[in-house]
Design an enzyme around this catalytic site. Structure first.
Site, PDB file in Angstrom:
ATOM      1  N   HIS A  72      -8.351  17.961   2.069  1.00 11.86           N
ATOM      2  CA  HIS A  72      -7.484  16.131   2.892  1.00 11.86           C
ATOM      3  C   HIS A  72      -6.865  17.433   3.880  1.00 11.86           C
ATOM      4  O   HIS A  72      -5.970  17.985   3.932  1.00 11.86           O
ATOM      5  CB  HIS A  72      -6.619  15.810   2.021  1.00 11.86           C
ATOM      6  CG  HIS A  72      -7.892  15.112   0.950  1.00 11.86           C
ATOM      7  ND1 HIS A  72      -7.821  13.896   0.106  1.00 11.86           N
ATOM      8  CD2 HIS A  72      -9.340  14.401   0.768  1.00 11.86           C
ATOM      9  CE1 HIS A  72      -8.271  13.332  -0.160  1.00 11.86           C
ATOM     10  NE2 HIS A  72      -9.252  13.922  -0.189  1.00 11.86           N
ATOM     11  N   TYR A 201       0.271   6.825  -0.640  1.00 15.10           N
ATOM     12  CA  TYR A 201       1.877   6.684  -1.316  1.00 15.10           C
ATOM     13  C   TYR A 201       2.102   5.558  -0.432  1.00 15.10           C
ATOM     14  O   TYR A 201       2.222   5.682   0.501  1.00 15.10           O
ATOM     15  CB  TYR A 201       2.493   8.133  -1.045  1.00 15.10           C
ATOM     16  CG  TYR A 201       2.310   9.340  -0.959  1.00 15.10           C
ATOM     17  CD1 TYR A 201       2.750  10.167  -2.763  1.00 15.10           C
ATOM     18  CD2 TYR A 201       1.377   9.784  -1.190  1.00 15.10           C
ATOM     19  CE1 TYR A 201       2.177  11.229  -3.813  1.00 15.10           C
ATOM     20  CE2 TYR A 201       0.771  11.281  -1.081  1.00 15.10           C
ATOM     21  CZ  TYR A 201       1.339  11.561  -2.611  1.00 15.10           C
ATOM     22  OH  TYR A 201       1.654  13.063  -2.990  1.00 15.10           O
ATOM     23  N   PRO A 293       6.582  14.119 -10.116  1.00 15.70           N
ATOM     24  CA  PRO A 293       5.483  14.866  -9.502  1.00 15.70           C
ATOM     25  C   PRO A 293       4.939  13.723  -7.439  1.00 15.70           C
ATOM     26  O   PRO A 293       3.413  14.367  -7.072  1.00 15.70           O
ATOM     27  CB  PRO A 293       4.118  13.728  -9.919  1.00 15.70           C
ATOM     28  CG  PRO A 293       5.453  12.786 -10.531  1.00 15.70           C
ATOM     29  CD  PRO A 293       6.998  12.938 -10.850  1.00 15.70           C
ATOM     30  N   LYS A 297       4.306  19.367  -6.254  1.00 14.43           N
ATOM     31  CA  LYS A 297       4.297  20.242  -6.221  1.00 14.43           C
ATOM     32  C   LYS A 297       4.362  21.084  -7.676  1.00 14.43           C
ATOM     33  O   LYS A 297       4.268  22.565  -7.474  1.00 14.43           O
ATOM     34  CB  LYS A 297       5.866  20.005  -5.272  1.00 14.43           C
ATOM     35  CG  LYS A 297       5.561  20.235  -4.118  1.00 14.43           C
ATOM     36  CD  LYS A 297       4.988  20.258  -3.430  1.00 14.43           C
ATOM     37  CE  LYS A 297       4.933  20.946  -1.882  1.00 14.43           C
ATOM     38  NZ  LYS A 297       3.462  21.121  -1.233  1.00 14.43           N
ATOM     39  N   TYR A 385       4.271  18.554   2.497  1.00 11.66           N
ATOM     40  CA  TYR A 385       3.145  18.857   2.326  1.00 11.66           C
ATOM     41  C   TYR A 385       2.496  19.944   1.477  1.00 11.66           C
ATOM     42  O   TYR A 385       1.721  20.076   1.067  1.00 11.66           O
ATOM     43  CB  TYR A 385       3.030  17.161   2.234  1.00 11.66           C
ATOM     44  CG  TYR A 385       2.477  16.740   1.679  1.00 11.66           C
ATOM     45  CD1 TYR A 385       2.429  15.503   0.025  1.00 11.66           C
ATOM     46  CD2 TYR A 385       0.346  16.994   1.231  1.00 11.66           C
ATOM     47  CE1 TYR A 385       1.643  15.142  -0.795  1.00 11.66           C
ATOM     48  CE2 TYR A 385      -0.077  16.416   0.129  1.00 11.66           C
ATOM     49  CZ  TYR A 385       0.632  15.022  -1.386  1.00 11.66           C
ATOM     50  OH  TYR A 385      -0.549  15.065  -1.614  1.00 11.66           O
TER      51      TYR A 385
END
Ligand code: APR
Ligand code: PHB
Length: 392
Positions: A72, A201, A293, A297, A385
């Protein structure tokens, strides 16, 4: 019995460390309190940073991950009934993440351990650590009615948040930092195609929601829930209805629902234990730190810890230098705190907080607005990220 490194715990930290040491010709025994099937039954996040992907490749274990994992280059942020993509690939100069479940990483590592003939003790009861501040470090346990003892040079405490390793550290030397969040995540795994090609998200007035996946046919979804919630309160229908309400209209229409094959509630916590070394005992992964979460990570931090630890032990045995083991804790903690900060920030940005008040709510909305408009702000999200670099 004697070995060079006793590894407590056969989660991702312990198994990754075991393979790194094996590759370096350092002998290690893994001692795990549960069965292999139990360890594989735990459902955890599934987003690997490039550094974690590289580590699997370096171990020669990348084949299935590259074949079955999903690469991704972006994530979607849901806000005010729309969705905006953060192009992580473009913002970070070509970095991406790999969606490949922690269960699969664990399965590949377990198979590699069996294939190389390295020793793992499963179902070890009453595991205890001895004399890691002295000259005769060792680990004892009971199995099948017999007492066992393993002498070693070093002990790697890879036994997670509830393990015995951190609990064995001298209390006067241990400092812990903790933040507990006032909500949990209710997660569902289902044999349905993911609602979108990349993760969503979603910040919504009813609470946070996350759309993730394990493959093109298996989805993982979460909704923010109250700490009093119980899995039994949530029928599959209630879960899907709630998820749909928290998504933009297009995602809500596209969502394919089906029976849940797993449903669980996890509390959210940030936690760090310092230092990460006590004599010849080293803590790694969840034994030393927990992140909420949001941003996935946990596994990636475990991977960077054990990379530092393996290279420190290689320096010790290869170059007869203690430099790596002496700096292990501070090197890990510098990266750990950055990931703790990012996970806290992303959690704070995306969830409804019962006590934030109207002012706090307005600030959160302004921050998301800024993030979505500003290349600088989106870049900060993207580079965290995909994973901050490790020190050389
Ligand atoms: N003795 C031996 N083994 C133990 C003991 C004990 N006293 N206590 C716990 N264990 C085992 C657990 O059964 C588990 O298999 O240690 C292992 C720890 O694994 P994880 O909890 O997965 O922790 P870690 O390997 O550090 O992985 C970190 O995995 O847990 C997720 O969210 C976490 O993604 C992060 C990553
Ligand atoms: C998951 O797929 O379970 C997952 C993905 C991303 C997260 C957390 C969990 O931030």
């Amino acid at each position: 019995m004697r070995t060079q490194v006793a590894i407590i715990g056969a989660g991702p930290s312990g198994l990754l460390l075991g393979q790194l040491l094996h590759q370096a010709g350092i002998a290690a025994v893994v001692i795990e309190q549960r069965s292999g099937d139990y360890v594989l039954g735990r459902i955890r996040a599934g987003v690997l940073e490039q550094g974690t992907v590289d580590l699997m490749d370096q171990l020669g274990l990348g084949e299935r991950m590259h074949a079955e994992g999903l690469v991704h280059g972006g994530i979607n942020l849901g806000f005010r009934n729309t969705r905006q993509r953060i192009d992580m690939h473009a913002l970070t100069g070509g970095k991406q993440v790999m969606v490949y479940g922690q269960t699969e990483v664990t399965r590949d590592l377990m198979a590699a351990r069996v294939a190389c003939g390295a020793k793992t003790v499963y179902e070890a009861r009453d595991v205890a650590l001895h004399d890691f501040n002295g000259k005769n470090p060792r680990v004892t346990w009971n199995k099948d009615g017999a007492a066992h003892e393993l002498h070693c040079d070093f002990i790697a405490g890879c036994d997670g948040y509830h393990g015995v390793s951190r609990a064995s550290a001298p209390p006067a030397l241990l400092k812990t930092y903790e933040k507990v969040y006032p909500f949990g995540w209710l997660g569902v795994l289902s044999e349905t195609p993911p609602v979108a090609h990349e993760l969503i998200y979603s910040n919504h007035e009813r609470g946070f929601a996350l759309c993730s996946m394990r493959s093109n046919t298996r989805s993982r979804y979460y909704v923010q829930c109250s700490l009093d919630d119980k899995v039994e309160y949530w029928s599959d229908t209630a879960f899907w209805d709630e998820l749909r309400r928290r998504l933009d209209p297009e995602a809500a229409d596209t969502l394919v629902t089906g029976p849940s094959i797993e449903k669980s509630i996890a509390p959210l916590r940030s936690f760090v234990a310092e230092p990460m070394r006590f004599g010849s005992l080293f803590l790694a992964g969840d034994a030393a730190h927990i992140v909420p979460p949001t941003g996935a990570k946990g596994l990636n931090l475990a991977a960077s810890d054990v990379r530092y630890l393996a290279s420190a032990l290689m320096q010790f045995y290869g170059d007869k230098s203690a430099a790596g083991i002496d700096t292990y804790s501070e090197r890990c903690l510098r990266r750990v705190w950055k990931a703790v900060r990012f996970s806290w920030w992303f959690t704070s940005l995306m969830h409804r907080f019962p006590d934030s008040g109207e002012f706090g709510q307005k600030l959160q909305e302004a921050e998301i607005g800024y993030l979505l408009e500003s290349k600088a702000a989106s870049t900060a999200l993207a580079e965290n990220y995909v994973g901050l670099p490790m020190e050389a």
